[in-house]
Scaffold this motif. Structure first.
Motif, mmCIF file in Angstrom:
data_model
loop_
_atom_site.group_PDB
_atom_site.id
_atom_site.type_symbol
_atom_site.label_atom_id
_atom_site.label_comp_id
_atom_site.label_asym_id
_atom_site.label_seq_id
_atom_site.Cartn_x
_atom_site.Cartn_y
_atom_site.Cartn_z
ATOM 1 N N ALA A 158 16.226 12.995 -8.268
ATOM 2 C CA ALA A 158 16.843 14.201 -8.013
ATOM 3 C C ALA A 158 17.437 14.748 -9.313
ATOM 4 O O ALA A 158 18.659 14.673 -9.675
ATOM 5 N N PRO A 159 16.743 14.744 -10.375
ATOM 6 C CA PRO A 159 17.436 15.007 -11.696
ATOM 7 C C PRO A 159 18.263 16.413 -11.924
ATOM 8 O O PRO A 159 18.814 16.554 -12.614
ATOM 9 N N TRP A 160 18.235 17.327 -10.813
ATOM 10 C CA TRP A 160 19.107 18.305 -10.783
ATOM 11 C C TRP A 160 20.383 17.896 -10.556
ATOM 12 O O TRP A 160 21.226 18.885 -10.748
ATOM 13 N N THR A 161 20.667 16.824 -10.126
ATOM 14 C CA THR A 161 21.971 16.140 -9.701
ATOM 15 C C THR A 161 22.757 15.697 -11.080
ATOM 16 O O THR A 161 23.843 15.227 -10.940
ATOM 17 N N ALA A 162 21.850 15.488 -11.901
ATOM 18 C CA ALA A 162 22.438 14.826 -13.227
ATOM 19 C C ALA A 162 23.421 15.457 -14.092
ATOM 20 O O ALA A 162 23.536 16.988 -14.057
ATOM 21 N N ASN A 193 10.979 14.372 2.844
ATOM 22 C CA ASN A 193 12.083 14.584 1.940
ATOM 23 C C ASN A 193 11.478 13.695 0.686
ATOM 24 O O ASN A 193 11.667 12.598 0.605
ATOM 25 N N PRO A 194 11.080 14.525 -0.450
ATOM 26 C CA PRO A 194 10.420 13.699 -1.510
ATOM 27 C C PRO A 194 11.617 12.881 -2.267
ATOM 28 O O PRO A 194 11.371 11.852 -2.770
ATOM 29 N N VAL A 195 12.692 13.224 -1.997
ATOM 30 C CA VAL A 195 13.835 12.343 -2.724
ATOM 31 C C VAL A 195 13.988 10.949 -2.074
ATOM 32 O O VAL A 195 14.077 10.018 -2.792
ATOM 33 N N LEU A 196 14.217 11.103 -0.751
ATOM 34 C CA LEU A 196 14.297 10.011 0.123
ATOM 35 C C LEU A 196 13.080 9.012 0.122
ATOM 36 O O LEU A 196 13.296 7.961 -0.007
ATOM 37 N N GLN A 197 11.924 9.617 -0.033
ATOM 38 C CA GLN A 197 10.795 8.876 -0.193
ATOM 39 C C GLN A 197 10.533 8.318 -1.480
ATOM 40 O O GLN A 197 9.948 6.995 -1.497
ATOM 41 N N GLY A 198 10.947 9.023 -2.554
ATOM 42 C CA GLY A 198 11.005 8.326 -3.761
ATOM 43 C C GLY A 198 11.945 7.153 -3.897
ATOM 44 O O GLY A 198 11.557 6.036 -4.702
ATOM 45 N N GLU A 199 13.145 7.216 -3.323
ATOM 46 C CA GLU A 199 14.156 6.011 -3.225
ATOM 47 C C GLU A 199 13.525 4.908 -2.487
ATOM 48 O O GLU A 199 13.773 4.036 -2.817
ATOM 49 N N ARG A 200 12.826 5.286 -1.603
ATOM 50 C CA ARG A 200 12.308 4.125 -0.596
ATOM 51 C C ARG A 200 11.177 3.524 -1.351
ATOM 52 O O ARG A 200 10.820 2.188 -1.253
ATOM 53 N N PHE A 201 10.142 4.560 -1.805
ATOM 54 C CA PHE A 201 8.903 3.729 -2.031
ATOM 55 C C PHE A 201 8.402 3.740 -3.885
ATOM 56 O O PHE A 201 7.708 3.071 -4.258
ATOM 57 N N ARG A 240 0.745 -1.285 0.008
ATOM 58 C CA ARG A 240 -0.063 0.075 0.065
ATOM 59 C C ARG A 240 1.015 1.306 -0.089
ATOM 60 O O ARG A 240 0.202 2.381 -0.338
ATOM 61 N N ASP A 241 2.049 1.375 0.283
ATOM 62 C CA ASP A 241 3.180 2.264 0.398
ATOM 63 C C ASP A 241 3.635 2.572 -0.921
ATOM 64 O O ASP A 241 4.570 3.389 -0.914
ATOM 65 N N LEU A 242 3.529 1.658 -2.004
ATOM 66 C CA LEU A 242 4.235 1.593 -3.016
ATOM 67 C C LEU A 242 3.512 2.184 -4.234
ATOM 68 O O LEU A 242 2.501 1.622 -4.794
ATOM 69 N N PRO A 243 3.199 3.605 -4.705
ATOM 70 C CA PRO A 243 2.639 4.076 -5.599
ATOM 71 C C PRO A 243 2.877 3.654 -7.018
ATOM 72 O O PRO A 243 1.724 3.721 -7.731
#
Length: 485
Positions: free
Chosen positions: A439-443, A407-415, A228-231
């Motif tokens: 985090a595309p700004w780091t690319a 933190n949307p980056v960490l949340q994205g990496e996790r879920f 349920r936590d995996l969008p």
């Protein structure tokens, strides 16, 4: 025999409909009626996505009634005056309905019940929408709960009701039907066709609710606790709009879960079923809070937040528009906002993340976000919407003892580690390697398509600013409490 007026609102189903079941037990003719009076729900009249769902739900329910030998009478106008006209037209002796719990509607219904009784009519209401009426659950001091876990423990200790009314095969019709309006007269559908995505995703109506439930119970419910936590995965029930419009009731969901448990679904599946029922509990908690704290759709439950230093509206207009359009430059947030616009729904974890970015990183008032959700969600529910936004803002019930900033980056990496969700809703980022997707700004230069925006906000610096604002608010509260000038 005098007919009964069955006043329908958000209870558009035949199964487990207490008011309908009571009417049928009398043996008298039943006249189902829906009165469209959105102005009576002000300032929370249904938004555009809710109106779309309502149109199709009413159409589906009308067909179901016709199959049972009845029909749905549609009227537009003030509820009390319309009911009284229908009483005069039909000779009805009583009016029955199922309760709703929004503050404005509670007051309206009280006035209507009193006015009907003054006319010598029987008027009775029932509970179809909740497991427990909000006024029946209280703590040991007799006060309403403000924290979910003890609230839900109290509910479970009482016993979760799973008794349901049977679905009628036929409904006794009156000898003469009153006239009704055409559904199109309500003007619920958009004049500009922006609803194709919603039409492709949803089947409003009682049949659609049961098909969605059967699909969920046949698969996703067995791994609900984790998925349920995996969008990016179909791991949720998607029952929320069906519940909101009363196309299915919570007792039916509990009953379905109990049947699976009785079949011996296994330890992991059993834990998932408990987790799903706990989510039904959160919906109950939302109505509990709305009933006892009716000011909370507009004002924070934690009164300290009335003085939170939000940014000025003139300064955040561009950021708010970027957030609404899914153009913040934060991929997980943009994916959620685009899913919302396209389907009228958003994954629950992502709802918390996009809300956190708005109120914590952009420091835009939570009421502004709540209003946008209200207009764009097909499951826009005043109780749940208010609970969710106040929880994320940190100003409501069950708030964390610290100032939570997702933190949307960490949340994205996790879920959404493999990026299925982001690539689905932000297709311009599909070619981006996983290591840069969150985090595309780091690319490296040239990897990110030009059409995808740079971030509207620095996540680290804005987090510090949000925490500083919280400390400022706490300091002001301590000074006020101590009388320090």
């Amino acid at each position: 025999m005098k007919p009964i007026l069955l006043w329908l609102r958000r209870d558009l189903r035949l199964a487990d409909n207490p008011a309908l079941a009571h009417a049928l037990r009398t043996g008298q003719p039943v006249i189902p009626v829906y009165i469209h009076a959105p102005e009576e729900e002000a300032p929370w009249s249904p938004g555009a996505a809710s109106r779309w769902w309502l149109h199709h739900s009413l159409a589906a329910f009308s067909r179901a009634l016709e199959a049972a030998g009845s029909r749905l009478i549609l009227r537009r106008g003030a509820s009390l005056e319309t009911l009284l006209r229908l009483v005069d037209e039909t000779g009805a002796g009583q009016v029955l309905w199922n309760r709703v719990y929004e503050p404005a509607l509670i007051e309206r219904d009280r006035r209507i019940k009193a006015a009907l009784k003054d006319r010598g009519l029987a008027a009775e209401s029932f509970n179809s929408a909740l497991l427990f009426e909000p006024w029946t659950v209280s703590n040991k001091s007799g006060e309403p709960y403000r924290v979910f876990t003890p609230f839900w423990k109290a509910c479970c200790a009482t016993g979760l009701p799973d008794d349901v009314e049977t679905t009628p095969e036929s409904i006794t019709a009156p000898t003469c039907w009153p006239d009704g309006d055409h559904l199109e007269f309500f003007d619920l559908l958009p004049r500009i066709p922006w609803d194709q995505g919603m039409a492709a995703c949803w089947q409003p109506g009682e049949d659609g609710a049961h098909r969605a439930l059967e699909h969920f119970l046949a698969g996703a419910v067995l791994t609900y606790k984790t998925d349920r936590d995996l969008p990016g995965q179909p791991g949720t029930s998607r029952m929320s709009p069906h519940l909101h419009f009363g196309e299915i009731g919570p007792r039916q969901l509990i009953r379905a879960c109990r049947r699976l448990q009785a079949q011996g679904a296994g330890a992991a599946a059993g834990a998932s079923l408990e987790a799903f029922m706990r989510e039904i509990g959160w919906r109950e908690f939302a109505f509990h809070l709305l009933f006892h704290f009716p000011h909370t759709p507009e004002q924070p439950l934690d009164e300290r937040f009335a003085d939170f230093p939000w940014r000025d509206a003139r300064d955040y207009a561009a950021d708010l528009e970027a957030w609404r359009r899914g153009r913040t430059g934060i991929p997980l947030v943009d994916a959620g906002m685009r899913e919302l616009w396209h389907t009228g729904w958003m994954h629950n974890r992502v709802r918390m993340i996009v809300a956190s970015l708005l109120v914590k990183n952009l420091r835009i008032p939570w009421q502004t976000g709540a209003r946008w959700f209200w207009d764009t969600l097909v499951d826009a529910d005043l109780a749940s919407n208010t609970l969710g936004w106040q929880w994320t803002a940190g100003c409501g019930a069950d708030a964390a003892p610290y100032f939570r900033v997702f933190n949307p980056v960490l949340q994205g990496e996790r879920f959404d580690g493999r990026g299925e969700y982001i690539r689905r809703w932000v297709p311009e980022l599909k070619p981006l390697p996983d290591r840069y997707l969150q985090a595309p700004w780091t690319a490296p230069a040239g990897l990110v398509p030009r059409e995808y925006p740079r971030p509207r906000v620095d996540l680290g610096e804005s987090r510090k600013a949000a925490l500083a604002a919280w400390e400022q608010l706490k300091g002001a509260s301590r000074s006020e409490a101590s009388g320090t000038p």
